[in-house]
Design an enzyme around this catalytic site. Sequence first.
Site, mmCIF file in Angstrom:
data_model
loop_
_atom_site.group_PDB
_atom_site.id
_atom_site.type_symbol
_atom_site.label_atom_id
_atom_site.label_comp_id
_atom_site.label_asym_id
_atom_site.label_seq_id
_atom_site.Cartn_x
_atom_site.Cartn_y
_atom_site.Cartn_z
ATOM 1 N N HIS A 76 1.847 3.698 -9.001
ATOM 2 C CA HIS A 76 1.778 2.303 -9.324
ATOM 3 C C HIS A 76 2.999 1.724 -10.119
ATOM 4 O O HIS A 76 3.242 0.350 -9.942
ATOM 5 C CB HIS A 76 0.386 1.900 -10.101
ATOM 6 N N LEU B 67 11.027 -20.233 -5.490
ATOM 7 C CA LEU B 67 10.022 -19.211 -4.823
ATOM 8 C C LEU B 67 8.661 -19.431 -5.532
ATOM 9 O O LEU B 67 8.352 -19.530 -6.809
ATOM 10 C CB LEU B 67 10.448 -18.021 -4.772
ATOM 11 N N ASP C 14 0.646 -1.263 -0.046
ATOM 12 C CA ASP C 14 0.042 -0.127 0.093
ATOM 13 C C ASP C 14 0.687 1.382 -0.171
ATOM 14 O O ASP C 14 2.012 1.120 0.599
ATOM 15 C CB ASP C 14 -1.042 0.135 1.210
#
Length: 263
Positions: free
Chosen positions: A41, A135, A24
């Site tokens: 963003h 991962l 955020d």
Amino acid sequence: MTLPEAQQAAVKEAMPKHVAIIMDGNGRWAQQRGKLRMFGHQAGVKSVRRAVSFATQVGIQSLTLFAFSSENWRRPEEEVSSLMNLFLTVLQREVKKLKNNNVQLRIIGDTSRFSEKLQQRIAVAQQETADNTGLVLNIAANYGGRWDMLNACQQLCRQVKSGALDEQQITEQDISTLMEENTVGDVDLLIRTGGDHRISNFLLWQTAYAEFYFSDVLWPDFDDDAFGKAIAAFVSRERRFGCTGEQVQALLNNNQQNEDHFA
Ligand code: IPE
Ligand code: IPE
Ligand code: MG
């Protein structure tokens, strides 16, 4: 101690196996620089790349990133469509790198609301990285914790209706298994950047015993140092899973003795 095996292992394990992040603060980061929210963003994508590389380096097994919530459709249309375009570009651009770095990519959430083109891209990206063994990177897109639970409930209802499952026999594990098949498993460490202290309908079921870590750092500024601080905070905490501190210490001492014995 009568802790389930998975929780005993979690107590003994210093490093988090599964880290989830509510990324955020992109909009505020851009606004602080007098730019449009979209600029934030875009800058946030760099932080995603950095977090993935850090998680790989320190040996985290799964990283789940909240990219777009089921509530984010409420944002101005222009921001939503720019975000969709950004997902498309990033998926196209990054998949090769993920493939080469042995990262397995999974998109979790209700992707049926996305454009055909984006859905196709998602399918290709998942396919191309499906055999990777490093991962596990889960990107939560059009994801909501309540949606996830509702999905599991609907599947359980179907199993009961078909006679495959007795409603009296439904266990918490049945729900966890259904959610894990479709989304992700238990989270060890949940990080939220951007200064707010809320879960915003992220992984509601899977964070039942997660450690929460809140950082004031805005997502585009979340670097290795900030990630390292979150891991250090996690490592310093005592996870008790309902037991007493003494019981946890006894379990750890016992573990240490076993290690000394086999050393
Ligand atoms: C998080 O950053 C990214 C998404 C929700 C897509 P925000 O866009 O919520 O940034 P702030 O909270 O407005 O600063
Ligand atoms: C949560 O951030 C969702 C993502 C990071 C993708 P929001 O910015 O949407 O959360 P609220 O609205 O402040 O709770
Ligand atoms: Mg926000």
